[in-house]
Design a protein around this motif. Structure first.
Motif, PDB file in Angstrom:
ATOM      1  N   GLN A 127       0.851  -1.413  -0.078  1.00  0.00           N
ATOM      2  CA  GLN A 127       0.144   0.056  -0.372  1.00  0.00           C
ATOM      3  C   GLN A 127       0.838   1.312   0.151  1.00  0.00           C
ATOM      4  O   GLN A 127       0.718   1.921  -0.912  1.00  0.00           O
ATOM      5  CB  GLN A 127      -1.115  -0.135   1.494  1.00  0.00           C
ATOM      6  CG  GLN A 127      -2.286   0.881   0.561  1.00  0.00           C
ATOM      7  CD  GLN A 127      -3.422   0.608   2.059  1.00  0.00           C
ATOM      8  OE1 GLN A 127      -3.546  -0.971   1.834  1.00  0.00           O
ATOM      9  NE2 GLN A 127      -3.396   0.751   2.499  1.00  0.00           N
ATOM     10  N   LYS A 128       2.103   1.342   0.533  1.00  0.00           N
ATOM     11  CA  LYS A 128       2.869   2.051   0.786  1.00  0.00           C
ATOM     12  C   LYS A 128       3.652   2.728  -0.655  1.00  0.00           C
ATOM     13  O   LYS A 128       3.560   3.839  -1.080  1.00  0.00           O
ATOM     14  CB  LYS A 128       3.845   2.223   1.884  1.00  0.00           C
ATOM     15  CG  LYS A 128       3.930   2.168   2.802  1.00  0.00           C
ATOM     16  CD  LYS A 128       4.999   1.976   3.801  1.00  0.00           C
ATOM     17  CE  LYS A 128       4.169   1.914   5.480  1.00  0.00           C
ATOM     18  NZ  LYS A 128       5.456   1.780   6.421  1.00  0.00           N
ATOM     19  N   MET A 131       1.186   4.409  -2.750  1.00  0.00           N
ATOM     20  CA  MET A 131       0.496   5.292  -2.532  1.00  0.00           C
ATOM     21  C   MET A 131       1.535   6.454  -3.202  1.00  0.00           C
ATOM     22  O   MET A 131       1.504   7.102  -3.762  1.00  0.00           O
ATOM     23  CB  MET A 131       0.825   5.616  -1.401  1.00  0.00           C
ATOM     24  CG  MET A 131      -0.192   6.518  -0.944  1.00  0.00           C
ATOM     25  SD  MET A 131      -1.646   7.183  -1.026  1.00  0.00           S
ATOM     26  CE  MET A 131      -1.689   8.860  -1.025  1.00  0.00           C
ATOM     27  N   PRO A 154      -2.306   5.541   3.938  1.00  0.00           N
ATOM     28  CA  PRO A 154      -3.190   5.778   3.179  1.00  0.00           C
ATOM     29  C   PRO A 154      -3.527   4.355   2.404  1.00  0.00           C
ATOM     30  O   PRO A 154      -2.549   4.423   1.242  1.00  0.00           O
ATOM     31  CB  PRO A 154      -3.629   7.233   3.579  1.00  0.00           C
ATOM     32  CG  PRO A 154      -1.841   7.574   2.892  1.00  0.00           C
ATOM     33  CD  PRO A 154      -0.865   6.584   3.961  1.00  0.00           C
ATOM     34  N   ASP A 155      -4.845   4.253   1.836  1.00  0.00           N
ATOM     35  CA  ASP A 155      -5.338   3.904   0.615  1.00  0.00           C
ATOM     36  C   ASP A 155      -5.559   4.804  -0.339  1.00  0.00           C
ATOM     37  O   ASP A 155      -5.782   5.594  -0.788  1.00  0.00           O
ATOM     38  CB  ASP A 155      -6.946   3.100   0.707  1.00  0.00           C
ATOM     39  CG  ASP A 155      -7.436   2.331  -0.193  1.00  0.00           C
ATOM     40  OD1 ASP A 155      -6.675   2.476  -1.439  1.00  0.00           O
ATOM     41  OD2 ASP A 155      -8.200   1.732  -0.152  1.00  0.00           O
ATOM     42  N   ALA A 156      -3.910   4.287  -1.295  1.00  0.00           N
ATOM     43  CA  ALA A 156      -4.305   4.777  -2.627  1.00  0.00           C
ATOM     44  C   ALA A 156      -5.273   5.127  -3.280  1.00  0.00           C
ATOM     45  O   ALA A 156      -5.422   5.887  -3.796  1.00  0.00           O
ATOM     46  CB  ALA A 156      -2.690   4.164  -3.217  1.00  0.00           C
ATOM     47  N   THR A 158      -8.340   5.861  -2.593  1.00  0.00           N
ATOM     48  CA  THR A 158      -8.873   6.958  -1.994  1.00  0.00           C
ATOM     49  C   THR A 158      -8.873   8.352  -1.023  1.00  0.00           C
ATOM     50  O   THR A 158      -9.690   9.175  -0.521  1.00  0.00           O
ATOM     51  CB  THR A 158     -10.082   6.169  -1.134  1.00  0.00           C
ATOM     52  OG1 THR A 158      -9.028   5.811   0.239  1.00  0.00           O
ATOM     53  CG2 THR A 158     -11.114   4.544  -0.855  1.00  0.00           C
ATOM     54  N   PHE A 159      -7.459   7.655  -0.686  1.00  0.00           N
ATOM     55  CA  PHE A 159      -6.784   9.413  -0.052  1.00  0.00           C
ATOM     56  C   PHE A 159      -7.081  10.221  -0.904  1.00  0.00           C
ATOM     57  O   PHE A 159      -7.478  10.346  -2.756  1.00  0.00           O
ATOM     58  CB  PHE A 159      -5.108   8.840   0.096  1.00  0.00           C
ATOM     59  CG  PHE A 159      -4.961   9.784   0.971  1.00  0.00           C
ATOM     60  CD1 PHE A 159      -4.244  10.136   2.103  1.00  0.00           C
ATOM     61  CD2 PHE A 159      -3.700  10.883   0.323  1.00  0.00           C
ATOM     62  CE1 PHE A 159      -4.161  10.661   3.066  1.00  0.00           C
ATOM     63  CE2 PHE A 159      -2.780  11.360   0.966  1.00  0.00           C
ATOM     64  CZ  PHE A 159      -3.241  11.547   1.812  1.00  0.00           C
ATOM     65  N   MET A 160      -7.699  10.991  -0.166  1.00  0.00           N
ATOM     66  CA  MET A 160      -7.279  12.882  -0.163  1.00  0.00           C
ATOM     67  C   MET A 160      -8.272  13.315  -1.739  1.00  0.00           C
ATOM     68  O   MET A 160      -7.869  14.016  -2.719  1.00  0.00           O
ATOM     69  CB  MET A 160      -6.550  13.405  -1.192  1.00  0.00           C
ATOM     70  CG  MET A 160      -5.903  13.441   0.751  1.00  0.00           C
ATOM     71  SD  MET A 160      -4.553  14.645   0.492  1.00  0.00           S
ATOM     72  CE  MET A 160      -5.640  16.172  -0.021  1.00  0.00           C
TER      73      MET A 160
END
Length: 166
Positions: A127-128, A131, A154-156, A158-160
């Motif tokens: 996940q990192k 991202m 964070p989840d790539a 859905t993040f921001m």
């Protein structure tokens, strides 16, 4: 600063490269994923060329075999793919199957359902990686190669506001 234990270093390196799926001590295939693709690598038997393969790439399923034989691999995928932009080729004597994810930024826990799901630590490292790929894609003038996360990535997808499709 305290040095990272060897086992932790090994797990981090594993998450950055190909992930092997083994059965009875033998590597069946290796796989890796990026922000919008998943690749599977298979070492073909000696003498088998591209003309011998029988490969079917479907949105939820992959079948790989040698003509007139039972399939070597016949499994549901770990996610959904776009068949129009997925393909296979022989590269450096290795079968390389490239599949485009339908859900860009989605972290797959395995290439195929029920086959070698990654442990929670490796999943977090994947996940990192995704991202950082997303950051690099969204900000091409910056270098994120030395970036790191403190805590959970964070989840790539859905993040921001979510991943952007191009």
């Amino acid at each position: 600063m305290e040095e990272e234990p060897q086992e932790l270093k090994r797990l981090r390196e594993k998450a950055r490269g190909r992930l092997p799926f083994q059965h009875q001590g033998r590597t069946v295939y290796e796989w890796e994923q990026g922000l919008d693709e998943v690749s599977v690598y298979i070492q073909p038997p000696p003498g088998v060329t591209k003309h011998h393969f029988d490969i079917k790439i479907q949105p939820h399923h992959l079948t790989v075999g040698v003509r007139d034989n039972p399939p070597y691999l016949d499994a549901d995928l770990g996610g959904v793919i776009e068949t129009d932009s997925s393909f296979w080729m022989i590269e450096d004597g290795e079968l390389h199957i490239h599949m485009s994810k339908v859900k860009k930024g989605e972290t797959w826990v395995s290439a195929f359902k029920g086959q070698g799901e990654v442990d929670p630590f490796t999943q977090q490292e994947l996940q990192k990686k995704l991202m950082l790929e997303r950051f690099q894609e969204e900000h091409p003038g910056f270098d994120f190669s030395q970036a790191s996360f403190s805590g959970m990535a964070p989840d790539a997808r859905t993040f921001m506001g979510g991943v952007k499709y191009q």
